[in-house]
Write a protein that holds these residues in place. Structure first.
Motif, short mmCIF file in Angstrom:
data_model
loop_
_atom_site.label_atom_id
_atom_site.label_comp_id
_atom_site.label_asym_id
_atom_site.label_seq_id
_atom_site.Cartn_x
_atom_site.Cartn_y
_atom_site.Cartn_z
N LYS A 129 -5.31 -11.12 1.39
CA LYS A 129 -5.26 -11.85 2.67
C LYS A 129 -6.33 -12.94 2.74
O LYS A 129 -6.08 -14.03 3.25
CB LYS A 129 -5.41 -10.88 3.84
CG LYS A 129 -4.18 -10.02 4.05
CD LYS A 129 -4.39 -9.01 5.15
CE LYS A 129 -3.16 -8.13 5.31
NZ LYS A 129 -3.37 -7.05 6.27
N ARG A 130 -7.52 -12.66 2.23
CA ARG A 130 -8.60 -13.67 2.23
C ARG A 130 -8.24 -14.85 1.35
O ARG A 130 -8.54 -16.00 1.69
CB ARG A 130 -9.92 -13.06 1.76
CG ARG A 130 -10.47 -11.95 2.63
CD ARG A 130 -11.03 -12.46 3.95
NE ARG A 130 -9.97 -12.93 4.82
CZ ARG A 130 -9.79 -12.59 6.09
NH1 ARG A 130 -10.64 -11.78 6.68
NH2 ARG A 130 -8.79 -13.07 6.79
N ASP A 188 -5.48 -5.39 -0.69
CA ASP A 188 -4.76 -6.05 0.40
C ASP A 188 -5.67 -7.01 1.16
O ASP A 188 -5.29 -8.14 1.47
CB ASP A 188 -4.18 -4.98 1.34
CG ASP A 188 -3.37 -5.57 2.47
OD1 ASP A 188 -2.45 -6.37 2.20
OD2 ASP A 188 -3.65 -5.22 3.64
N GLN A 189 -6.90 -6.59 1.44
CA GLN A 189 -7.85 -7.45 2.14
C GLN A 189 -8.18 -8.69 1.31
O GLN A 189 -8.24 -9.80 1.84
CB GLN A 189 -9.13 -6.69 2.47
CG GLN A 189 -8.95 -5.65 3.54
CD GLN A 189 -10.22 -4.82 3.75
OE1 GLN A 189 -11.28 -5.15 3.25
NE2 GLN A 189 -10.08 -3.73 4.49
N ALA A 190 -8.40 -8.50 0.02
CA ALA A 190 -8.71 -9.64 -0.85
C ALA A 190 -7.54 -10.61 -0.89
O ALA A 190 -7.73 -11.83 -0.84
CB ALA A 190 -9.04 -9.14 -2.26
N ARG A 202 -6.27 -0.70 -0.17
CA ARG A 202 -6.61 -1.43 1.06
C ARG A 202 -7.50 -2.63 0.75
O ARG A 202 -7.33 -3.71 1.32
CB ARG A 202 -7.30 -0.50 2.07
CG ARG A 202 -6.35 0.44 2.79
CD ARG A 202 -7.03 1.15 3.96
NE ARG A 202 -8.19 1.93 3.57
CZ ARG A 202 -8.17 3.17 3.10
NH1 ARG A 202 -7.01 3.79 2.93
NH2 ARG A 202 -9.29 3.81 2.79
N LEU A 203 -8.44 -2.45 -0.16
CA LEU A 203 -9.33 -3.55 -0.53
C LEU A 203 -8.56 -4.67 -1.25
O LEU A 203 -8.84 -5.85 -1.04
CB LEU A 203 -10.48 -3.04 -1.39
CG LEU A 203 -11.46 -2.11 -0.65
CD1 LEU A 203 -12.44 -1.48 -1.63
CD2 LEU A 203 -12.19 -2.87 0.45
N ARG A 235 0.87 -1.18 0.00
CA ARG A 235 0.00 0.00 0.00
C ARG A 235 0.91 1.23 0.00
O ARG A 235 1.46 1.59 1.03
CB ARG A 235 -0.88 0.01 1.24
CG ARG A 235 -1.98 -1.02 1.19
CD ARG A 235 -3.00 -0.74 2.24
NE ARG A 235 -3.12 -1.88 3.13
CZ ARG A 235 -3.70 -1.84 4.31
NH1 ARG A 235 -4.20 -0.73 4.76
NH2 ARG A 235 -3.78 -2.91 5.04
N ASP A 246 -5.85 -16.95 3.24
CA ASP A 246 -6.59 -17.74 4.23
C ASP A 246 -7.24 -18.96 3.58
O ASP A 246 -7.22 -20.05 4.14
CB ASP A 246 -7.67 -16.89 4.91
CG ASP A 246 -7.09 -15.80 5.81
OD1 ASP A 246 -5.89 -15.87 6.14
OD2 ASP A 246 -7.85 -14.88 6.17
#
Length: 96
Positions: free
Chosen positions: A49-50, A45-47, A42-43, A27, A53
């Motif tokens: 990480k998911r 980055d979140q995707a 940020r989104l 970022r 997972d």
């Protein structure tokens, strides 16, 4: 023998987790100057990480599709950075 096998598995997971963490999109867009582009980063980055997972939950057996999705997210992140840079250049030219 079980202890050695367990230690090997733990070491392997730690190395895999470290390798995944190193590849995460950066970022690097100013939220003050480009709030929408920074929010998109940020989104991404979140995707990312998911997906990581999901890979871990499925023991990385996703036929390479999850990894490809992560690569595409990284590309999207790079394009967001370029968009911010282009905006910066446009604004800098307007000032001169």
């Amino acid at each position: 023998m079980k202890r050695i096998a367990t230690a090997a598995v733990i070491a392997g997971l730690a190395m895999t987790t470290a390798a995944i963490a190193q590849q995460m999109p950066v970022r690097d867009v100013s939220g003050r100057r480009h709030p929408n582009i920074a929010a998109a980063q940020r989104l991404v980055d979140q995707a990312y990480k998911r997906i990581t997972d999901a890979q871990q939950a499925n023991e990385f057996d996703l036929d390479g599709h999850a990894q490809r999705a992560k690569e595409l997210l990284d590309q999207a992140n790079q394009e967001l950075k370029r968009a911010a840079e282009a905006s910066n250049e446009d604004h800098d030219h307007d000032r001169h």
